[in-house]
Enzyme design. Structure first.
Site, short mmCIF file in Angstrom:
data_model
loop_
_atom_site.label_atom_id
_atom_site.label_comp_id
_atom_site.label_asym_id
_atom_site.label_seq_id
_atom_site.Cartn_x
_atom_site.Cartn_y
_atom_site.Cartn_z
N VAL A 471 0.88 -1.17 0.12
CA VAL A 471 -0.02 -0.06 -0.05
C VAL A 471 0.94 1.27 -0.01
O VAL A 471 0.34 2.33 -0.06
CB VAL A 471 -0.86 -0.18 1.17
CG1 VAL A 471 -2.07 -1.04 1.26
CG2 VAL A 471 -0.33 -0.34 2.48
N ASP A 473 3.10 1.80 -2.33
CA ASP A 473 3.49 2.03 -3.53
C ASP A 473 2.39 2.81 -4.38
O ASP A 473 1.27 2.78 -4.48
CB ASP A 473 3.50 0.62 -4.33
CG ASP A 473 4.81 -0.14 -3.79
OD1 ASP A 473 5.65 0.37 -3.12
OD2 ASP A 473 4.86 -1.41 -4.38
N GLY A 474 3.24 3.97 -5.12
CA GLY A 474 2.51 4.88 -6.13
C GLY A 474 1.34 5.76 -6.05
O GLY A 474 0.74 6.25 -6.61
N HIS A 475 0.83 5.72 -4.60
CA HIS A 475 -0.18 6.56 -4.30
C HIS A 475 0.35 8.27 -4.10
O HIS A 475 -0.51 9.05 -4.71
CB HIS A 475 -0.86 6.32 -2.83
CG HIS A 475 -1.47 4.94 -2.79
ND1 HIS A 475 -2.67 4.96 -3.32
CD2 HIS A 475 -1.18 3.69 -2.68
CE1 HIS A 475 -3.29 3.71 -3.50
NE2 HIS A 475 -2.29 2.84 -3.10
N PHE A 476 1.57 8.34 -3.63
CA PHE A 476 2.07 9.65 -3.61
C PHE A 476 3.30 9.64 -4.16
O PHE A 476 4.46 9.17 -3.53
CB PHE A 476 2.12 10.11 -2.01
CG PHE A 476 0.75 10.15 -1.33
CD1 PHE A 476 -0.14 11.08 -1.52
CD2 PHE A 476 0.35 9.11 -0.77
CE1 PHE A 476 -1.27 11.33 -0.94
CE2 PHE A 476 -0.77 9.06 0.08
CZ PHE A 476 -1.65 10.13 0.09
#
Length: 560
Positions: A471, A473-476
């Site tokens: 979780v 990874d990649g959200h911000f």
């Protein structure tokens, strides 16, 4: 039932086309169903035509909402679930929530069925989600015309066999397979369909000798207990369908032995629609195209020409295939399941086949794991012999035995470097094991909870936000920060584990995100459960302060 007796989907609501006494679902005559369609139409008529997000567990009410949305000029989007992450994605789109989604429009109890009209099959559309090759949801648009053509093909192929048998299912109608087989096909062909999914083998066995059709998936059919008394079910079963993935030969044999007939496997996808079928009963059998579907093999890959595609040309797939001398075609695996490891092309299918040849293995899937260099991970469901090794000698011993079996068959550079031994492969509501779910076995989305207290409506535990959690990874981009939706998901999962919650997520109240959660944060979690209000309270805190708090609402299950 002859094909010409089928009522086209676009004419379902035309005045005089649907006999009022016809049973849509048990206890729901067509007159009452049409009144529900009209009620949904009236509820949505106040919104400018556009996109609506539709989710409803009850297949009968879902179908009324679907046709009501089309009657009002809307395009329904069908989310596969109502998990917080899914709701977050929907919130980022300008869609009106409908059905059992948080903030859904209120719907009157009934409507004027006489105001309903026929539909334009080319203009009416819906949007479904498919996992795609990466596991990330991808939106696929279908017209009512495409859906109706597919229903016509299914009725031509299997209608005479089914007769007027009622339709039951274990799969969700929020996805293409369940939508067609549990809702649209029965509606068009005049068969009653049961609105609720079957979740347990005991429910299926209790159906009795009433003529019925069962719409299932490999995820369910792989786990039929031989100790269950299936005699009454076998007496009434007209057909059992399976789709979403290949049905293992031993599972197909179990269906034939326990239920008295071979499961009908259907091959297709959200993008292509239904392509072909077979009923091997445990033996190898080629796939036979559904009526109207043409196929050919070019450069070793299957190509299709089909009225379900939405265009008249040929469409290449990523499925490797060859023509069978018995007629039809044989699938040889996916062409896109090739990875390069140290400049060598490695077939994931070949590694899986070698693992499946081992006496320690019941099922196996292999995935490339992301990182600075590609490593392979293997998720292996142990056979009874493998389970015995796992229990007596441990994980390393079982992995070593599997490596010994790979020696001489697979280049050592392609051997899996990481192993997981689940009791069953993960599967979604369609019965599919996706790349995303497999990767989740190696990079969990949630830390392992350390429980301090559980019971009497209260729970306390500790979580460590490990840097390796997927979780992060990649959200911000450029920052490792836990997204707030992950905390909502964790609260839901922990609440279900601590208090046995079974109702669907319905909404949230007083949710606050106050401090960021970064890798390594040690979280103290408090949960409270109020059964009368069906509310789960949560609080995530650390030495920094309170990170998140609020209340989640769940729908009460029937009987509560």
């Amino acid at each position: 039932m002859a094909t010409e007796t089928r009522l086209p989907l676009a004419r379902m609501c035309e005045p005089g086309q649907l006999p009022g006494e016809r049973e849509i679902a048990p206890g729901l005559p067509a007159s009452a169903w049409l009144a529900r369609v009209a009620a949904w139409r009236e509820a949505l008529a106040g919104s400018a035509p556009g996109d609506v997000a539709l989710f409803h567990d009850d297949a009968a009410e879902f179908s009324a909402a679907l046709f009501g949305a089309w009657q009002a000029g809307h395009t329904p989007w069908l989310p596969g679930d109502v998990l917080p992450a899914t709701l977050q994605r929907l919130a980022e789109k300008t869609v009106v929530p409908v059905g059992e989604l948080p903030g859904a429009l209120p719907v009157p109890a009934t409507g004027e069925a006489g105001r309903l009209t026929g539909l334009d099959p080319a203009a009416c559309r819906l949007v479904l989600y498919t996992s795609g090759s990466t596991g990330e949801p991808a939106a696929i648009t279908k017209t009512l015309e495409q859906l109706d053509r597919e229903v016509a093909a299914l009725e031509a192929a299997f209608g005479a066999r089914l007769g007027r048998a009622a339709v039951q299912g274990t799969v969700s109608h929020q996805h293409i397979y369940g939508l067609l087989f549990r809702v649209l096909w029965p509606l068009s062909a005049g068969r009653a369909f049961h609105p609720r999914r079957l979740a347990y083998n005991e429910q299926i066995a209790a159906l009795g000798e009433t003529p019925l059709v069962l719409v299932a998936s490999p995820a369910h059919l792989k786990r039929l207990p031989a100790s269950q008394d299936w005699s009454q079910l076998a007496g009434g079963l007209r057909a059992v369908f399976s789709s979403g993935g290949p049905l293992p030969p031993d599972a197909a044999m179990d269906v034939r032995r326990l239920w008295g007939q071979a499961a009908i496997e259907v091959f297709g996808s959200t993008e292509t629609g239904g392509v072909a079928w077979r009923a091997p009963g445990g033996e190898q059998a080629p796939w036979q195209p559904l009526p109207g579907v043409a196929w050919r093999v070019e450069a070793g890959r299957l190509q299709l020409q089909s009225p379900h595609l939405g265009h008249e040309g040929w469409q290449a797939t990523q499925d490797r295939a060859e023509a069978s001398p018995l007629g039809g075609f044989v699938l040889l695996g996916r062409a896109d399941r090739i990875v390069k490891i140290e400049e060598r092309r490695i077939s994931l299918e070949a590694v899986e086949a070698a693992l499946l040849a081992s006496p320690w293995t019941a099922e196996a899937r292999v995935v490339p794991l992301p990182g600075h260099r590609i490593l392979l991970g293997a998720a292996v469901v142990p056979s009874p012999d493998g389970q015995a090794v796992l229990a007596a000698e441990g994980r390393n011993a079982l992995a070593n035995r599997l490596r010994e079996d790979l020696a001489g068959r697979i280049d050592p550079i392609a051997w899996p470097r990481r192993w997981r031994f689940p009791d069953a492969l993960p599967s979604d509501a369609r019965g599919k094991t996706t790349q995303r779910d497999l990767l989740g076995l190696f990079r969990p989305h949630m830390p392992t909870p350390a429980w301090h207290e559980r019971g009497n409506g209260r729970a306390r535990l500790e979580l460590v936000a490990d840097p390796g959690l997927a979780v992060f990874d990649g959200h911000f981009p450029g920052a490792e920060i836990l997204p707030g939706v992950a905390l909502l998901d964790w609260a839901t999962r922990l609440g279900r584990e601590a208090f046995g919650l079974s109702g669907a997520f319905e909404g949230m109240d007083a949710v606050k995100f106050q401090h960021l959660v970064r890798p390594g944060t040690r979280l103290d979690v408090e949960l409270t459960w109020q059964p009368l209000k069906q509310q789960l309270g949560f609080r995530f805190a650390s030495a920094t302060g309170v990170h998140a708090s609020g209340r989640l609402r769940f729908r009460a299950e029937q009987g509560e």
